[in-house]
Enzyme design. Structure first.
Site, mmCIF file in Angstrom:
data_model
loop_
_atom_site.group_PDB
_atom_site.id
_atom_site.type_symbol
_atom_site.label_atom_id
_atom_site.label_comp_id
_atom_site.label_asym_id
_atom_site.label_seq_id
_atom_site.Cartn_x
_atom_site.Cartn_y
_atom_site.Cartn_z
ATOM 1 N N ARG A 69 10.062 20.140 65.585
ATOM 2 C CA ARG A 69 10.188 21.589 65.803
ATOM 3 C C ARG A 69 11.620 22.018 65.492
ATOM 4 N NH1 ARG A 69 11.454 22.948 70.620
ATOM 5 N NH2 ARG A 69 9.814 21.787 71.680
ATOM 6 N N ASP A 193 14.393 43.255 54.488
ATOM 7 C CA ASP A 193 13.186 42.512 54.124
ATOM 8 C C ASP A 193 13.115 42.507 52.597
ATOM 9 O OD1 ASP A 193 10.582 41.754 53.446
ATOM 10 O OD2 ASP A 193 9.725 42.613 55.278
#
Ligand SMILES: *Cc1c(COP(=O)(O)O)cnc(C)c1O
Length: 405
Positions: A69, A193
């Site tokens: 992770r 973005d």
């Protein structure tokens, strides 16, 4: 074709071409940055490290990897590749674009304020209003092409200015440098973005943005076969804060997904060249078509921000929208009748996709509000693929004729 920022920087002081990958042109870095043949086997491609945990030689003594992770070698190669492409120092990958966007919002505190474009991606609007409002994060949505409106929306508590460019589906182009300056005047971060443009066409960090968000699902993966996201920055401290939330929240991608995106980024430049070429030709054809009322493509001189797009971007991208001169039902027939274009949401893959915002991606917006925002019933959005452009034109022509019957 494209005049990329690094094109002039790749010649060493002695006049020879610099062979270092980090100084190479973006076409070369897309293939090589962050990747070395496996030192043990010589395998060219980054292996898929399907593995959850790592042997430590003594407690706390490890190779740099301890638990997947937190980090794995396949992901690390992809992160290094993306950092290079976006002209950043660091990148972090997530299990989706929304996972990446969520992490930007994790950086904020309750009581903070966000200024965002009023035509941001639907998922971005949803997370800001339906998830973060309950944590006392307030967002003002404004027309980010109107810099005065953005300035007016800024408050003492504004901690983030969220920018998308070009936007979906009307292809508005926002001035990254000007918006970053407004954000910084108010001590806020500016996040962009960059999913629609990709780093091949636009690198927001070079224009002063602090954070770039990517949905790797789209052009960077490029083959409609995986979901992923990334945040890229040019600041080690900011990266460390993002890394804390990446690990603490845990929306991290698996190694197979990272492998797929790494394979995708190698061909990003050649794919984007064809996406842009096809989109430009299709936009011109649609613009002259009697069944089309209007075309939204930043490459057209009639686009209101054409000049800004020409300055800020190296080419105009593979996304365009047009208004079929007909009813909602007729436009629905157009998008249902194509054979080469597939009726589907999403974008950025090698195959052309078509959709009708009023009936699909933006159907949740009340009709009056939709119309006021320019999202007419006949609006059709296409993600122009890399097929032969003549086949794309013939496909649309046949669908138009069926809709007119
Ligand atoms: C698809 C998309 C996202 C969200 O990415 P996912 O990978 O679907 O989570 C964010 N922004 C833009 C512009 C997108 O097109």
């Amino acid at each position: 074709m494209s005049d990329h920022a690094t094109d002039d920087d790749a010649t060493a002081a002695d006049g020879t071409e610099d062979a270092h990958i980090e100084d190479a042109r973006i076409e070369t870095r897309a293939i090589h940055a962050g990747q070395e043949p496996d030192p043990e086997t010589g395998a060219l491609m980054t292996p898929i490290h399907a593995n959850s945990t790592y042997k430590q030689s003594a407690p706390g003594e490890h190779t740099g990897y301890e638990y997947s992770r937190t980090g794995d070698p396949t992901r690390s190669d992809l992160e290094a590749n993306l950092a290079s492409l976006e002209s950043g120092s660091h990148a972090r990958c997530f299990s989706s674009g929304m996972g990446a966007i969520n992490t930007v919002l994790n950086l904020l505190d309750a009581g903070d304020h966000v200024v965002a474009g009023n035509d941001v991606y639907g998922g971005t609007h949803r997370i800001l209003t339906q998830v973060y409002e309950q944590y006392d994060l307030d967002t003002t949505f404004v027309d980010t092409t109107d810099l005065d409106a953005v300035r007016d929306a800024m408050r003492e508590e504004t901690a983030l200015v969220w920018v998308e460019t070009p936007t979906n589906p009307l292809m508005n182009v926002n001035d990254i440098a000007a918006l970053a300056e407004i954000a910084h005047e108010g001590d806020a971060l500016c996040a962009v973005d960059n999913t629609f443009a990709t780093p091949y066409l636009q690198r927001p960090l070079e224009h002063g943005a602090d954070i770039v968000a990517q949905s790797l699902t789209k052009y960077l993966g490029g083959h409609s076969d995986t979901i992923g996201g990334a945040l890229i920055v040019d600041d080690a401290d900011l990266d460390e804060r993002i890394g804390f939330y990446q690990n603490a929240v845990g929306a991290t991608p698996g190694p197979f997904d990272c492998f797929l995106v790494l394979r995708g980024t190698k061909t990003l430049p050649v794919r984007m060249d064809r996406h842009c070429e096809n989109a430009a030709e299709l936009a011109a054809w649609l613009d002259a078509h009697e069944d089309v009322a209007r075309v939204y493509y930043p490459g057209l001189e009639s686009h209101p921000e054409h000049e800004l797009a020409a300055e800020q971007m190296d080419d105009f991208g593979g996304m365009l929208s047009f208004e079929f001169d007909g009813t909602l039902a007729e436009a629905s027939t157009v998008v249902s009748e194509t054979d080469v274009f597939t009726l589907a949401e999403s974008l950025g893959g090698v195959e052309s996709l078509i959709e009708q915002p009023a009936a699909m991606t933006h159907a949740a917006i009340p009709r009056e509000e939709r119309l006021a925002a320019g999202l007419t019933d006949g609006l059709i959005r296409v993600s122009v693929g890399v097929e032969h452009v003549d086949d794309l034109k013939a496909d649309l022509q046949a669908a138009f004729e069926t809709a007119r019957q």
